[in-house]
Design a protein around this motif. Structure first.
Motif, PDB file in Angstrom:
ATOM      1  N   THR A 194      35.730  17.174  22.143  1.00 27.13           N
ATOM      2  CA  THR A 194      35.547  18.371  23.426  1.00 27.13           C
ATOM      3  C   THR A 194      34.602  17.688  24.662  1.00 27.13           C
ATOM      4  O   THR A 194      34.443  16.531  24.609  1.00 27.13           O
ATOM      5  N   ILE A 195      34.513  18.562  25.665  1.00 25.69           N
ATOM      6  CA  ILE A 195      33.896  18.180  26.729  1.00 25.69           C
ATOM      7  C   ILE A 195      32.522  19.226  26.847  1.00 25.69           C
ATOM      8  O   ILE A 195      32.870  20.419  26.894  1.00 25.69           O
ATOM      9  N   VAL A 196      31.423  18.709  26.976  1.00 27.65           N
ATOM     10  CA  VAL A 196      30.153  19.568  27.000  1.00 27.65           C
ATOM     11  C   VAL A 196      29.725  19.590  28.280  1.00 27.65           C
ATOM     12  O   VAL A 196      29.600  18.235  28.593  1.00 27.65           O
ATOM     13  N   ALA A 197      29.203  20.528  29.164  1.00 28.10           N
ATOM     14  CA  ALA A 197      28.836  20.376  30.365  1.00 28.10           C
ATOM     15  C   ALA A 197      27.638  21.318  30.416  1.00 28.10           C
ATOM     16  O   ALA A 197      27.558  22.523  30.107  1.00 28.10           O
ATOM     17  N   LEU A 198      26.431  20.692  31.057  1.00 25.08           N
ATOM     18  CA  LEU A 198      25.265  21.544  31.527  1.00 25.08           C
ATOM     19  C   LEU A 198      24.961  21.306  32.857  1.00 25.08           C
ATOM     20  O   LEU A 198      25.045  20.147  33.425  1.00 25.08           O
ATOM     21  N   GLU A 199      24.559  22.432  33.601  1.00 26.48           N
ATOM     22  CA  GLU A 199      24.285  22.540  34.973  1.00 26.48           C
ATOM     23  C   GLU A 199      22.932  22.016  35.005  1.00 26.48           C
ATOM     24  O   GLU A 199      22.125  21.906  33.952  1.00 26.48           O
ATOM     25  N   PRO A 200      22.289  21.285  36.213  1.00 25.53           N
ATOM     26  CA  PRO A 200      21.282  20.811  36.144  1.00 25.53           C
ATOM     27  C   PRO A 200      20.123  21.965  36.133  1.00 25.53           C
ATOM     28  O   PRO A 200      20.247  22.975  36.436  1.00 25.53           O
ATOM     29  N   GLY A 201      19.101  21.220  35.232  1.00 23.47           N
ATOM     30  CA  GLY A 201      18.092  22.177  34.450  1.00 23.47           C
ATOM     31  C   GLY A 201      18.314  22.868  33.450  1.00 23.47           C
ATOM     32  O   GLY A 201      17.492  23.514  32.724  1.00 23.47           O
ATOM     33  N   ALA A 202      19.662  22.883  32.963  1.00 22.63           N
ATOM     34  CA  ALA A 202      20.036  23.638  31.656  1.00 22.63           C
ATOM     35  C   ALA A 202      19.494  22.602  30.447  1.00 22.63           C
ATOM     36  O   ALA A 202      19.321  21.514  30.572  1.00 22.63           O
ATOM     37  N   SER A 203      19.754  23.224  29.250  1.00 20.43           N
ATOM     38  CA  SER A 203      19.213  22.431  28.239  1.00 20.43           C
ATOM     39  C   SER A 203      19.791  23.081  26.907  1.00 20.43           C
ATOM     40  O   SER A 203      20.390  24.136  26.880  1.00 20.43           O
ATOM     41  N   ILE A 204      19.846  22.197  25.854  1.00 18.56           N
ATOM     42  CA  ILE A 204      20.173  22.644  24.590  1.00 18.56           C
ATOM     43  C   ILE A 204      18.639  22.463  23.942  1.00 18.56           C
ATOM     44  O   ILE A 204      18.000  21.854  23.771  1.00 18.56           O
ATOM     45  N   PRO A 205      18.271  24.024  23.806  1.00 21.27           N
ATOM     46  CA  PRO A 205      16.817  24.140  23.618  1.00 21.27           C
ATOM     47  C   PRO A 205      16.212  24.197  22.479  1.00 21.27           C
ATOM     48  O   PRO A 205      15.365  24.693  22.119  1.00 21.27           O
ATOM     49  N   PHE A 206      17.163  23.556  21.335  1.00 19.18           N
ATOM     50  CA  PHE A 206      16.508  23.615  19.764  1.00 19.18           C
ATOM     51  C   PHE A 206      16.897  22.325  19.414  1.00 19.18           C
ATOM     52  O   PHE A 206      17.967  21.629  19.847  1.00 19.18           O
ATOM     53  N   LEU A 207      16.527  21.838  18.300  1.00 23.05           N
ATOM     54  CA  LEU A 207      16.804  20.617  17.774  1.00 23.05           C
ATOM     55  C   LEU A 207      17.860  20.820  16.795  1.00 23.05           C
ATOM     56  O   LEU A 207      17.659  21.341  15.590  1.00 23.05           O
ATOM     57  N   GLU A 208      19.408  20.427  17.110  1.00 23.99           N
ATOM     58  CA  GLU A 208      20.372  20.684  16.328  1.00 23.99           C
ATOM     59  C   GLU A 208      20.232  19.569  15.328  1.00 23.99           C
ATOM     60  O   GLU A 208      20.062  18.485  15.580  1.00 23.99           O
ATOM     61  N   THR A 209      20.218  20.071  13.861  1.00 21.06           N
ATOM     62  CA  THR A 209      20.233  19.170  12.932  1.00 21.06           C
ATOM     63  C   THR A 209      21.288  19.663  11.856  1.00 21.06           C
ATOM     64  O   THR A 209      21.200  20.580  11.261  1.00 21.06           O
ATOM     65  N   HIS A 210      22.379  19.145  11.830  1.00 19.90           N
ATOM     66  CA  HIS A 210      23.573  19.458  11.156  1.00 19.90           C
ATOM     67  C   HIS A 210      24.538  18.077  10.401  1.00 19.90           C
ATOM     68  O   HIS A 210      24.176  17.060  10.767  1.00 19.90           O
ATOM     69  N   VAL A 211      25.478  18.436   9.584  1.00 18.15           N
ATOM     70  CA  VAL A 211      26.023  17.429   8.983  1.00 18.15           C
ATOM     71  C   VAL A 211      27.032  16.657   9.721  1.00 18.15           C
ATOM     72  O   VAL A 211      27.510  15.537   9.331  1.00 18.15           O
TER      73      VAL A 211
END
Length: 274
Positions: A194-211
């Motif tokens: 896939t393609i992931v896009a974040l605008e300036p200043g946006a975040s993934i605000p938690f620590l993804e921890t997965h398989v």
């Protein structure tokens, strides 16, 4: 209208005056392969490919990331392959970032430009050629298809990023989006690219921890990624390679979208060694 750009490896060699410094790192949980390492000295040659440069960004490694390989290919005018895949069990995704390529898939010709995306099912009959007059670049992600009795293998298809409106992530006001090329609930597919896009200043605000294992190639922009215990700055052309359960989060920086091509393995039971 948002303008998308696509990073490509610099190639060549650095000058002798360059200082021996860089951001490359390999740890027990992740690796960062900066764009500056993708020079001509680390190229490999592949069987039955002509006038083509190949950078290997990831490969299956016991005890690290075991499910996939990720190449970046530069195909010169007249280059390509009439026998590109030598493993009949391999499925692939191709993603074009520069120039044009002519993909012959099961007898149909597809002219693929930047943003072009192809899923190639295991055993697909395909060839690829650069019939233009400038070099073409594409990503080639390969995985051994994990067959499940009673579920048909997915069919090959060719499309382009611009034909798939991004899905906004919930409660993000469209600041974090994902462009999906297949239905995530379709269990015929055992990998998603896939393609992931974040605008300036946006975040993934938690620590993804997965398989899922991950390969992330930054197509555009820059950001700061949290990988395991470390904060790492990345920019267009850099690659991040994550083993399963590596904690991950990020902030997007700069003045343009932070976008990356993302691989992950999905929709299968965990293998059991009894």
């Amino acid at each position: 209208m948002t303008t998308y750009t696509y990073a490509t490896p610099p190639g060549g060699l650095p000058p002798q005056s360059q200082l021996l410094s860089g951001r490359a790192v390999f740890t027990e949980a992740y690796a960062v392969i900066p764009r500056g390492t993708m020079t001509d000295i680390v190229l490999i040659a592949l069987p039955f490919w002509g006038n083509t440069k190949t950078w290997v960004l990831s490969r299956p490694m016991t005890g690290f990331s075991e499910s996939f390989s990720h190449y970046v290919m530069e195909v010169a005018p007249g280059g390509g392959s009439g026998q590109p895949e030598t493993n009949p069990d391999a499925e692939s995704v191709l993603f074009v970032t520069k120039g044009e390529l002519w993909l012959n898939l099961d007898g149909d010709i597809h002219r693929m430009g930047p943003g072009g995306y192809a899923f190639l099912a295991p055993g697909a009959d395909w060839t690829i050629e650069n019939q233009g007059d400038t070099p073409a670049f594409f990503h080639w992600i390969r995985k051994r298809y994990d067959k499940v009795e009673g579920i048909d293998c997915p069919a090959s298809f060719v499309t382009n990023e611009r034909d798939h409106p991004p899905h906004p992530m919930p409660n993000t006001n469209d600041a974090w989006r994902t462009t999906r090329f297949v239905d995530p609930l379709d269990t015929a597919h055992d990998m998603h690219v896939t393609i992931v896009a974040l605008e300036p200043g946006a975040s993934i605000p938690f620590l993804e921890t997965h398989v899922m294992e991950h390969g992330l190639y930054v197509l555009q922009g820059k950001g700061v990624y949290r990988l395991n215990k470390d904060w790492v700055e990345v920019e267009a052309g850099d690659y991040m390679w994550l083993r399963a359960f590596c904690p991950q989060a990020c902030y997007a920086g700069g003045d343009e979208p932070f976008r990356y091509l993302l691989y992950k393995d999905v929709n299968r039971h965990m293998p059991l060694n009894l």
